[in-house]
Design an enzyme around this catalytic site. Structure first.
Site, mmCIF file in Angstrom:
data_model
loop_
_atom_site.group_PDB
_atom_site.id
_atom_site.type_symbol
_atom_site.label_atom_id
_atom_site.label_comp_id
_atom_site.label_asym_id
_atom_site.label_seq_id
_atom_site.Cartn_x
_atom_site.Cartn_y
_atom_site.Cartn_z
ATOM 1 N N ARG A 122 51.636 -45.808 -24.260
ATOM 2 C CA ARG A 122 50.637 -45.726 -25.342
ATOM 3 C C ARG A 122 49.719 -46.931 -25.430
ATOM 4 N NH1 ARG A 122 55.128 -43.702 -27.726
ATOM 5 N NH2 ARG A 122 55.141 -41.422 -27.845
ATOM 6 N N LYS A 144 34.712 -48.930 -21.181
ATOM 7 C CA LYS A 144 34.932 -47.575 -20.666
ATOM 8 C C LYS A 144 35.856 -47.638 -19.457
ATOM 9 C CE LYS A 144 30.428 -45.466 -21.528
ATOM 10 N NZ LYS A 144 29.404 -44.690 -20.792
ATOM 11 N N GLU A 186 21.259 -53.238 -10.849
ATOM 12 C CA GLU A 186 21.636 -53.209 -12.273
ATOM 13 C C GLU A 186 21.171 -54.495 -12.968
ATOM 14 O OE1 GLU A 186 22.935 -50.520 -13.609
ATOM 15 O OE2 GLU A 186 24.069 -49.463 -12.042
ATOM 16 N N LYS A 228 24.474 -56.711 -22.070
ATOM 17 C CA LYS A 228 25.249 -55.476 -22.207
ATOM 18 C C LYS A 228 26.135 -55.552 -23.437
ATOM 19 C CE LYS A 228 27.993 -51.855 -20.195
ATOM 20 N NZ LYS A 228 28.614 -51.192 -19.049
ATOM 21 N N GLU A 238 29.645 -45.153 -28.014
ATOM 22 C CA GLU A 238 28.567 -44.281 -27.550
ATOM 23 C C GLU A 238 28.352 -43.101 -28.476
ATOM 24 O OE1 GLU A 238 29.063 -43.721 -23.380
ATOM 25 O OE2 GLU A 238 27.038 -42.980 -23.118
ATOM 26 N N ARG A 243 23.377 -46.902 -26.788
ATOM 27 C CA ARG A 243 23.791 -47.269 -25.433
ATOM 28 C C ARG A 243 22.919 -46.617 -24.373
ATOM 29 N NH1 ARG A 243 29.895 -48.188 -23.218
ATOM 30 N NH2 ARG A 243 30.720 -49.363 -24.956
ATOM 31 N N ASN A 247 20.944 -46.465 -19.502
ATOM 32 C CA ASN A 247 20.787 -45.404 -18.507
ATOM 33 C C ASN A 247 19.398 -45.370 -17.888
ATOM 34 O OD1 ASN A 247 23.377 -44.404 -18.579
ATOM 35 N ND2 ASN A 247 22.944 -43.090 -20.342
ATOM 36 N N HIS A 250 18.751 -43.857 -14.499
ATOM 37 C CA HIS A 250 19.981 -43.191 -14.085
ATOM 38 C C HIS A 250 19.903 -41.675 -14.054
ATOM 39 C CE1 HIS A 250 21.728 -47.139 -14.107
ATOM 40 N NE2 HIS A 250 22.920 -46.676 -13.757
ATOM 41 N N HIS A 254 21.289 -40.231 -10.723
ATOM 42 C CA HIS A 254 22.395 -39.271 -10.595
ATOM 43 C C HIS A 254 21.960 -38.046 -9.799
ATOM 44 C CE1 HIS A 254 24.221 -41.217 -14.424
ATOM 45 N NE2 HIS A 254 24.662 -41.805 -13.329
ATOM 46 N N HIS A 267 25.348 -46.468 -5.342
ATOM 47 C CA HIS A 267 24.863 -46.255 -6.713
ATOM 48 C C HIS A 267 23.667 -47.161 -7.035
ATOM 49 C CE1 HIS A 267 24.883 -45.438 -10.985
ATOM 50 N NE2 HIS A 267 24.951 -46.748 -11.215
HETATM 51 P P1 NAD Z 1 34.363 -50.583 -5.566
HETATM 52 O O1 NAD Z 1 35.309 -51.008 -6.612
HETATM 53 O O2 NAD Z 1 34.733 -49.437 -4.719
HETATM 54 O O3 NAD Z 1 34.035 -51.838 -4.632
HETATM 55 C C1 NAD Z 1 33.175 -51.676 -3.531
HETATM 56 C C2 NAD Z 1 33.823 -52.159 -2.236
HETATM 57 O O4 NAD Z 1 33.835 -53.584 -2.206
HETATM 58 C C3 NAD Z 1 35.277 -51.748 -2.048
HETATM 59 O O5 NAD Z 1 35.471 -51.368 -0.734
HETATM 60 C C4 NAD Z 1 36.063 -53.030 -2.346
HETATM 61 O O6 NAD Z 1 37.282 -53.078 -1.642
HETATM 62 C C5 NAD Z 1 35.124 -54.077 -1.869
HETATM 63 N N1 NAD Z 1 35.224 -55.378 -2.537
HETATM 64 C C6 NAD Z 1 35.383 -55.607 -3.846
HETATM 65 N N2 NAD Z 1 35.283 -56.912 -4.109
HETATM 66 C C7 NAD Z 1 35.066 -57.530 -2.934
HETATM 67 C C8 NAD Z 1 34.854 -58.889 -2.553
HETATM 68 N N3 NAD Z 1 34.776 -59.855 -3.473
HETATM 69 N N4 NAD Z 1 34.690 -59.170 -1.255
HETATM 70 C C9 NAD Z 1 34.704 -58.187 -0.326
HETATM 71 N N5 NAD Z 1 34.870 -56.887 -0.617
HETATM 72 C C10 NAD Z 1 35.048 -56.568 -1.913
HETATM 73 O O7 NAD Z 1 32.919 -50.225 -6.183
HETATM 74 P P2 NAD Z 1 32.010 -50.884 -7.306
HETATM 75 O O8 NAD Z 1 30.637 -50.673 -6.843
HETATM 76 O O9 NAD Z 1 32.455 -52.243 -7.672
HETATM 77 O O10 NAD Z 1 32.302 -49.966 -8.586
HETATM 78 C C11 NAD Z 1 31.962 -48.599 -8.607
HETATM 79 C C12 NAD Z 1 32.750 -47.910 -9.683
HETATM 80 O O11 NAD Z 1 32.431 -48.489 -10.946
HETATM 81 C C13 NAD Z 1 32.466 -46.425 -9.804
HETATM 82 O O12 NAD Z 1 33.674 -45.715 -9.809
HETATM 83 C C14 NAD Z 1 31.772 -46.298 -11.148
HETATM 84 O O13 NAD Z 1 32.044 -45.070 -11.790
HETATM 85 C C15 NAD Z 1 32.344 -47.458 -11.899
HETATM 86 N N6 NAD Z 1 31.515 -47.914 -13.020
HETATM 87 C C16 NAD Z 1 32.099 -47.999 -14.238
HETATM 88 C C17 NAD Z 1 31.373 -48.437 -15.324
HETATM 89 C C18 NAD Z 1 32.043 -48.581 -16.658
HETATM 90 O O14 NAD Z 1 31.363 -48.825 -17.663
HETATM 91 N N7 NAD Z 1 33.344 -48.454 -16.730
HETATM 92 C C19 NAD Z 1 30.033 -48.792 -15.174
HETATM 93 C C20 NAD Z 1 29.463 -48.703 -13.903
HETATM 94 C C21 NAD Z 1 30.216 -48.254 -12.835
HETATM 95 ZN ZN ZN Z 2 24.549 -47.783 -12.970
#
Ligand code: NAD
Ligand code: ZN
Length: 362
Positions: A122, A144, A186, A228, A238, A243, A247, A250, A254, A267
Site C-alpha cells: 500500500r 506521475k 524538453e 515544472k 492534473e 498542467r 503538452n 505533444h 504523439h 520522444h
Molecule cells: P529510458 O529510461 O529508457 O533511458 C534511455 C536509455 O538510456 C536506456 O537504454 C538507458 O539504459 C540508458 N541510460 C540511462 N541513463 C544513462 C546514462 N547516464 N548513461 C548511459 N546510458 C543511460 O528512457 P527515458 O528517455 O529516460 O524515459 C522515457 C520514459 O519516461 C517513457 O517511458 C515515458 O513515458 C516516461 N516519461 C514519464 C514522465 C512522467 O511524468 N512520469 C514524463 C516524461 C516521460
Molecule cells: Zn515530452
C-alpha cells in the site's frame, strides 16, 4: 556547488538537489529525509554497472540493507509482467512496509520503480536518481508513475511523490549523444512555454550545452525543474487543466510517434518537430509572428535536433491526432504560443490548418 529546487505540494514538500559530483553523497541525501533500514534499488541493465552498483555499495557502507533489482533497458520493461516480477523479488528480498524504493535510471525506471513504490504494501517511500536528461528535467518531477498496457502507454499508474530527487549532472557524460539531444527538446520547451529569459540563456550557451558543461547543465536542469514544479504545484493531480501547458508540441509529437514506426523517432525528436508544427499553426492563426518560430527553429537546429516533418502519409497522422485526449467534440485543441515564454490552450482548431502546419514542415 549545487542547487536545490523545493517542490511544495499540499500535503508535503520535497527537495530536488542538482549538481556535479553529488552521487557519492546519495546515502546521506536519503538518510536526511527518511529512516532507511532496507532499500530496494531498482535500475536497468545498462545503468546498473555505471551508477547503481556504486550507490548500492555506498548505502551498504552507510549501514543500510539493500536489495538490487535490475531489469532490461527500454520501454518494454514498463509492463505488468515486470511489475509482478519486482513485487515478488522485493518480497523475496525481505521488503516490508518500512522499505524504501530508490529508482536509478531514466524515465522508464522512474515510472516503473515509482509504480512499485506506490503499490507494494500500500505504498513505500521513494527516491529518484534520474540518469537521463529527459528524466532529470521532466519525468522525475511531478509525481506521475506507471506502466504501459499493450494497447496504451502509461494507462495504469498513480500520483506518487518522492521523498527527494538527486540529480548528478556528471552521469550525463555517458548518455548516448542522440538520447542527450532528445532530452534537450524538453528543455527548449520550457523556455517557449514559460520563460523567455531562459530561452535566451539557452541561445547564448549552445556550445556549453552541447559540450555538457557541468555548470551550465546544473543551471539549466535546476531551471527546468523549478518551472515544472511551479506548474505541478498549481495542478498536482492534473484536474484544473493548468498542467496542459507542458503538452506544447505533444499533440503533433504523439501523432508522429504513433505513425512513424516504433524506434524511428525518439520522444524528444518528435517533440522538436511537434513544437515547430504548433508554432506554425499559431502563426497561421495570427497569434504570433514568424520570428517566434524562427528562434525555435534555429535553437533546435543548433542543438542538433530534427526540425522537418517526417516523410509519412498525412492521413494516418491526422487520424492519430483525432484520438488525442485533448480532442473535444471532434475539434482539435492545441497548446500554442502567444509570444516566447507564454502559451495558451486553443480549442476549435480546424483539421485543415493543423494539416497545413504539418505539411509545411516536410
Ligand atoms: P529510458 O529510461 O529508457 O533511458 C534511455 C536509455 O538510456 C536506456 O537504454 C538507458 O539504459 C540508458 N541510460 C540511462 N541513463 C544513462 C546514462 N547516464 N548513461 C548511459 N546510458 C543511460 O528512457 P527515458 O528517455 O529516460 O524515459 C522515457 C520514459 O519516461 C517513457 O517511458 C515515458 O513515458 C516516461 N516519461 C514519464 C514522465 C512522467 O511524468 N512520469 C514524463 C516524461 C516521460
Ligand atoms: Zn515530452
Amino acid at each position: 556547488e549545487h542547487e536545490i529546487v523545493r517542490v511544495q505540494l499540499s500535503e508535503r514538500s520535497y527537495d530536488i538537489q542538482i549538481g556535479s559530483a553529488i552521487l557519492s553523497s546519495a546515502p546521506e541525501f536519503f538518510a536526511a529525509r527518511t529512516k532507511i533500514s532496507h532499500a530496494i534499488v531498482i535500475t536497468d541493465e545498462s545503468v546498473q554497472p555505471l551508477y547503481a552498483d556504486s550507490i548500492v555499495a555506498a548505502c551498504a557502507t552507510a549501514g543500510m540493507r539493500t536489495t538490487l533489482i535490475s531489469v532490461p533497458a527500454g520501454e518494454t520493461s514498463k509492463s505488468i509482467a515486470m511489475a509482478d516480477r519486482l513485487w515478488n523479488e522485493s518480497l523475496a528480498g525481505g521488503a516490508d512496509r518500512k522499505s524504501v524504493v530508490i529508482a536509478v535510471g531514466g524515465g522508464v525506471i522512474g515510472d516503473l520503480a515509482g509504480f512499485i513504490a506506490a503499490t507494494f504494501a500500500r505504498g513505500l517511500a521513494f527516491f529518484q536518481v534520474p540518469t537521463t536528461l529527459l528524466a532529470q528535467v521532466d519525468s522525475s518531477v511531478g509525481g506521475k508513475v506507471g506502466i504501459n498496457l499493450p494497447a496504451a502507454k502509461n494507462m495504469v499508474g498513480a500520483f506518487w511523490q518522492p521523498q527527494g530527487v538527486l540529480i548528478d549532472v556528471d552521469v550525463l557524460k555517458t548518455l548516448p549523444e542522440r538520447e542527450y539531444r532528445a532530452g534537450l527538446a524538453e528543455v527548449v520547451k520550457y523556455g517557449v512555454i514559460l520563460d523567455a529569459d531562459f530561452f535566451a540563456y539557452l541561445e547564448a550557451n549552445v556550445a556549453a550545452i552541447r559540450e555538457r558543461d557541468k555548470n551550465v547543465l546544473t543551471r539549466v536542469i535546476a531551471r527546468c525543474c523549478q518551472l515544472k514544479a511551479d506548474v505541478v504545484q498549481t495542478d498536482e493531480r492534473e484536474t484544473t487543466g493548468l498542467r496542459a501547458v507542458l503538452n506544447y508540441g505533444h499533440t503533433f509529437c504523439h501523432a508522429f510517434e504513433a505513425t512513424c514506426g516504433y524506434g524511428e523517432l525518439l520522444h524528444g525528436e518528435a517533440v522538436s518537430i511537434g513544437m515547430l508544427c504548433a508554432s506554425r499553426l499559431a502563426e497561421s492563426l495570427q497569434r504570433i509572428t514568424s520570428d517566434v518560430t524562427e528562434r525555435q527553429f534555429n535553437l533546435l537546429t543548433e542543438l542538433g535536433l530534427p526540425t522537418a516533418t517526417p516523410q509519412v502519409d498525412i492521413e494516418p497522422v491526422m487520424a492519430a491526432m483525432q484520438r488525442d485526449k485533448k480532442v473535444e467534440h471532434g475539434k482539435l485543441q492545441f497548446v500554442l504560443p502567444i509570444r516566447l515564454g507564454n502559451v495558451e490552450l486553443v480549442g476549435g482548431v480546424s483539421n485543415d490548418l493543423a494539416k497545413t502546419a504539418i505539411i509545411d514542415g516536410q
